[in-house]
Design a protein around this motif. Sequence first.
Motif, PDB file in Angstrom:
ATOM      1  N   ASP A 154      30.387 105.700  66.349  1.00 47.52           N
ATOM      2  CA  ASP A 154      29.508 104.543  66.156  1.00 47.52           C
ATOM      3  C   ASP A 154      29.591 103.524  67.290  1.00 47.52           C
ATOM      4  O   ASP A 154      28.791 102.593  67.337  1.00 47.52           O
ATOM      5  CB  ASP A 154      29.855 103.839  64.835  1.00 47.52           C
ATOM      6  N   SER A 155      30.560 103.667  68.166  1.00 40.85           N
ATOM      7  CA  SER A 155      30.740 102.658  69.203  1.00 40.85           C
ATOM      8  C   SER A 155      31.404 103.276  70.427  1.00 40.85           C
ATOM      9  O   SER A 155      32.156 104.261  70.323  1.00 40.85           O
ATOM     10  CB  SER A 155      31.601 101.506  68.668  1.00 40.85           C
ATOM     11  N   ARG A 156      31.147 102.673  71.575  1.00 38.44           N
ATOM     12  CA  ARG A 156      31.808 103.095  72.819  1.00 38.44           C
ATOM     13  C   ARG A 156      33.090 102.308  73.065  1.00 38.44           C
ATOM     14  O   ARG A 156      33.767 102.527  74.073  1.00 38.44           O
ATOM     15  CB  ARG A 156      30.857 102.898  73.995  1.00 38.44           C
ATOM     16  N   GLN A 157      33.410 101.401  72.162  1.00 36.73           N
ATOM     17  CA  GLN A 157      34.546 100.511  72.393  1.00 36.73           C
ATOM     18  C   GLN A 157      35.883 101.235  72.569  1.00 36.73           C
ATOM     19  O   GLN A 157      36.649 100.892  73.480  1.00 36.73           O
ATOM     20  CB  GLN A 157      34.639  99.483  71.274  1.00 36.73           C
ATOM     21  N   PRO A 158      36.230 102.217  71.717  1.00 37.24           N
ATOM     22  CA  PRO A 158      37.551 102.855  71.887  1.00 37.24           C
ATOM     23  C   PRO A 158      37.755 103.459  73.273  1.00 37.24           C
ATOM     24  O   PRO A 158      38.802 103.259  73.905  1.00 37.24           O
ATOM     25  CB  PRO A 158      37.561 103.932  70.797  1.00 37.24           C
ATOM     26  N   VAL A 206      36.087  92.452  82.334  1.00 39.12           N
ATOM     27  CA  VAL A 206      34.620  92.501  82.337  1.00 39.12           C
ATOM     28  C   VAL A 206      34.137  93.843  81.795  1.00 39.12           C
ATOM     29  O   VAL A 206      33.130  93.913  81.071  1.00 39.12           O
ATOM     30  CB  VAL A 206      34.080  92.245  83.752  1.00 39.12           C
ATOM     31  N   LEU A 207      34.845  94.920  82.127  1.00 41.29           N
ATOM     32  CA  LEU A 207      34.498  96.241  81.596  1.00 41.29           C
ATOM     33  C   LEU A 207      34.555  96.237  80.073  1.00 41.29           C
ATOM     34  O   LEU A 207      33.655  96.775  79.401  1.00 41.29           O
ATOM     35  CB  LEU A 207      35.448  97.299  82.162  1.00 41.29           C
ATOM     36  N   LEU A 208      35.592  95.625  79.516  1.00 40.49           N
ATOM     37  CA  LEU A 208      35.698  95.529  78.059  1.00 40.49           C
ATOM     38  C   LEU A 208      34.514  94.764  77.479  1.00 40.49           C
ATOM     39  O   LEU A 208      33.877  95.203  76.514  1.00 40.49           O
ATOM     40  CB  LEU A 208      37.009  94.836  77.675  1.00 40.49           C
ATOM     41  N   ALA A 209      34.235  93.600  78.053  1.00 39.73           N
ATOM     42  CA  ALA A 209      33.146  92.770  77.538  1.00 39.73           C
ATOM     43  C   ALA A 209      31.805  93.489  77.655  1.00 39.73           C
ATOM     44  O   ALA A 209      30.961  93.405  76.752  1.00 39.73           O
ATOM     45  CB  ALA A 209      33.110  91.438  78.283  1.00 39.73           C
ATOM     46  N   TRP A 210      31.597  94.208  78.764  1.00 34.80           N
ATOM     47  CA  TRP A 210      30.345  94.924  78.991  1.00 34.80           C
ATOM     48  C   TRP A 210      30.123  95.994  77.929  1.00 34.80           C
ATOM     49  O   TRP A 210      28.985  96.257  77.515  1.00 34.80           O
ATOM     50  CB  TRP A 210      30.381  95.549  80.383  1.00 34.80           C
ATOM     51  N   GLN A 211      31.210  96.591  77.440  1.00 32.54           N
ATOM     52  CA  GLN A 211      31.103  97.644  76.438  1.00 32.54           C
ATOM     53  C   GLN A 211      31.233  97.106  75.006  1.00 32.54           C
ATOM     54  O   GLN A 211      31.415  97.870  74.063  1.00 32.54           O
ATOM     55  CB  GLN A 211      32.172  98.715  76.688  1.00 32.54           C
ATOM     56  N   GLY A 212      31.154  95.795  74.851  1.00 35.06           N
ATOM     57  CA  GLY A 212      31.108  95.210  73.513  1.00 35.06           C
ATOM     58  C   GLY A 212      32.424  94.714  72.967  1.00 35.06           C
ATOM     59  O   GLY A 212      32.466  94.179  71.851  1.00 35.06           O
ATOM     60  N   VAL A 213      33.535  94.887  73.714  1.00 41.46           N
ATOM     61  CA  VAL A 213      34.834  94.369  73.265  1.00 41.46           C
ATOM     62  C   VAL A 213      34.907  92.928  73.732  1.00 41.46           C
ATOM     63  O   VAL A 213      35.490  92.599  74.758  1.00 41.46           O
ATOM     64  CB  VAL A 213      36.002  95.191  73.827  1.00 41.46           C
ATOM     65  N   SER A 214      34.299  92.048  72.962  1.00 38.41           N
ATOM     66  CA  SER A 214      34.116  90.668  73.409  1.00 38.41           C
ATOM     67  C   SER A 214      34.306  89.707  72.247  1.00 38.41           C
ATOM     68  O   SER A 214      33.979  90.031  71.099  1.00 38.41           O
ATOM     69  CB  SER A 214      32.709  90.505  74.004  1.00 38.41           C
ATOM     70  N   TYR A 236      39.424 102.805  55.419  1.00 41.71           N
ATOM     71  CA  TYR A 236      40.540 102.053  55.989  1.00 41.71           C
ATOM     72  C   TYR A 236      40.647 102.241  57.493  1.00 41.71           C
ATOM     73  O   TYR A 236      41.675 101.923  58.096  1.00 41.71           O
ATOM     74  CB  TYR A 236      41.862 102.477  55.336  1.00 41.71           C
ATOM     75  N   SER A 237      39.600 102.772  58.115  1.00 41.46           N
ATOM     76  CA  SER A 237      39.632 102.944  59.568  1.00 41.46           C
ATOM     77  C   SER A 237      39.466 101.592  60.246  1.00 41.46           C
ATOM     78  O   SER A 237      38.646 100.769  59.848  1.00 41.46           O
ATOM     79  CB  SER A 237      38.517 103.893  60.010  1.00 41.46           C
ATOM     80  N   SER A 238      40.256 101.354  61.275  1.00 40.29           N
ATOM     81  CA  SER A 238      40.252 100.069  61.973  1.00 40.29           C
ATOM     82  C   SER A 238      40.621 100.291  63.431  1.00 40.29           C
ATOM     83  O   SER A 238      41.666 100.896  63.726  1.00 40.29           O
ATOM     84  CB  SER A 238      41.236  99.107  61.322  1.00 40.29           C
ATOM     85  N   LEU A 239      39.781  99.813  64.334  1.00 38.54           N
ATOM     86  CA  LEU A 239      40.080  99.937  65.755  1.00 38.54           C
ATOM     87  C   LEU A 239      41.322  99.140  66.115  1.00 38.54           C
ATOM     88  O   LEU A 239      42.156  99.607  66.898  1.00 38.54           O
ATOM     89  CB  LEU A 239      38.881  99.462  66.579  1.00 38.54           C
ATOM     90  N   ALA A 240      41.456  97.936  65.549  1.00 37.87           N
ATOM     91  CA  ALA A 240      42.627  97.112  65.848  1.00 37.87           C
ATOM     92  C   ALA A 240      43.913  97.796  65.386  1.00 37.87           C
ATOM     93  O   ALA A 240      44.921  97.806  66.099  1.00 37.87           O
ATOM     94  CB  ALA A 240      42.488  95.740  65.192  1.00 37.87           C
ATOM     95  N   ALA A 241      43.900  98.371  64.186  1.00 38.36           N
ATOM     96  CA  ALA A 241      45.090  99.073  63.678  1.00 38.36           C
ATOM     97  C   ALA A 241      45.405 100.295  64.527  1.00 38.36           C
ATOM     98  O   ALA A 241      46.577 100.594  64.812  1.00 38.36           O
ATOM     99  CB  ALA A 241      44.874  99.471  62.220  1.00 38.36           C
ATOM    100  N   LEU A 242      44.362 101.018  64.951  1.00 36.82           N
ATOM    101  CA  LEU A 242      44.576 102.191  65.802  1.00 36.82           C
ATOM    102  C   LEU A 242      45.214 101.802  67.127  1.00 36.82           C
ATOM    103  O   LEU A 242      46.189 102.427  67.576  1.00 36.82           O
ATOM    104  CB  LEU A 242      43.239 102.891  66.042  1.00 36.82           C
TER     105      LEU A 242
END
Length: 372
Positions: A76-80, A116-124, A193-199
């Motif tokens: 669902d996301s490119r963030q990981p 900036v790479l993080l922010a560009w991919q939605g980790v903002s 219970y899936s969570s990017l922060a927990a992962l």
Amino acid sequence: MRIYLFLLLISAAVTYLVTPAVRLLARRAGAMTAVRDRDVHDAVTPRLGGLAMFAGVAAAMLIASNVPFLEGLFQDSRQPFAILAAAGLVCLLGAADDKWDLDWVTKLAGQVLAAVLLAWQGVSLVTLPIGGVTVLSGRTALILTVLVVVISMNAVNFVDGLDGLAAGVMAIGGSAFFLYAYTLTRSASTTDYSSLAALLTAVLIGACLGFLPHNMTRARIFMGDSGSMMLGLLLAASTIAVTGQVDPGRLSGADFFGQFLPILIPMGVMVIPFLDFALAVVRRIGSGRSPFHADQAHLHHRLLGIGHSKRTAVLIMYTWTVVISVGLLLPLLVPLRAVVIFWACGLLLALLLTFDPLRWRPGRHRKDSHVS
């Protein structure tokens, strides 16, 4: 929970097994830490340990992307994968610094690029959990995200000055943050219970635990900038991922200050690195030097200066991390009275450990008594 623990163990195992090969690589590449006046180690030691830690993180993340429980995070996301790419970028940047001692401008430029790479991919940081949810403008979100990521990377880098210190502090603080992120996830859904922060925090903890056996006194390898900057970026990304995820005020025990927990918990986790970073910047700018100019006045130097051994200094900083990070987490889990008792006892213990060095060095007592 079992999936997160499994991924933690994967990250730890890969890091542990790869570290000896990285140590050999560092020796052959000449990426060694010389003994300088401001250092506390007394032997030339290989660096590049961050490469092994990144191998552990990458292996766990790739396995996670194929686990049904977590694959939705990747589909669902490119963030990981953006976070993994940014972590790889700062790891390579740190490895170059471990080998060639890059100037601070080059390092800062690379850190900003990763942020900036993080922010560009939605980790903002698009919201702030203060006084309700505050939506930030695109420019403000970008600036704040870059600041958080860059400060976190440098904070962990600054505190990495004793054997096992940075890895241990991040493992302890990361464990508290993992429990917080997992609790938020459980409160938001009864089925998913899936969570990017927990992962992210689970694989971060694993990398630290896998590296510690090689890095504790007497260290056979240092994580170097390749490891410290990567850890700072991963924790910053975890913080950004969890901020605004759910309303913390919905959690039992969080009514009074629940809206501030997404900020307070990461600050508690990083209290030692942030404090060391802030004091170093103020101290160096106040003396007319660059904030990146190395000196012998970090917190661990001060602990050694008042009589603590290297091992005790590390344990003291572990203790402060436990007291503050766990103390901020407890209101979610136990009644207020138990929280107050924990803070009182924890702070008392930490203060006694910090300011009474002779009490914790029985060998020194015997020596002094014999001399007298």
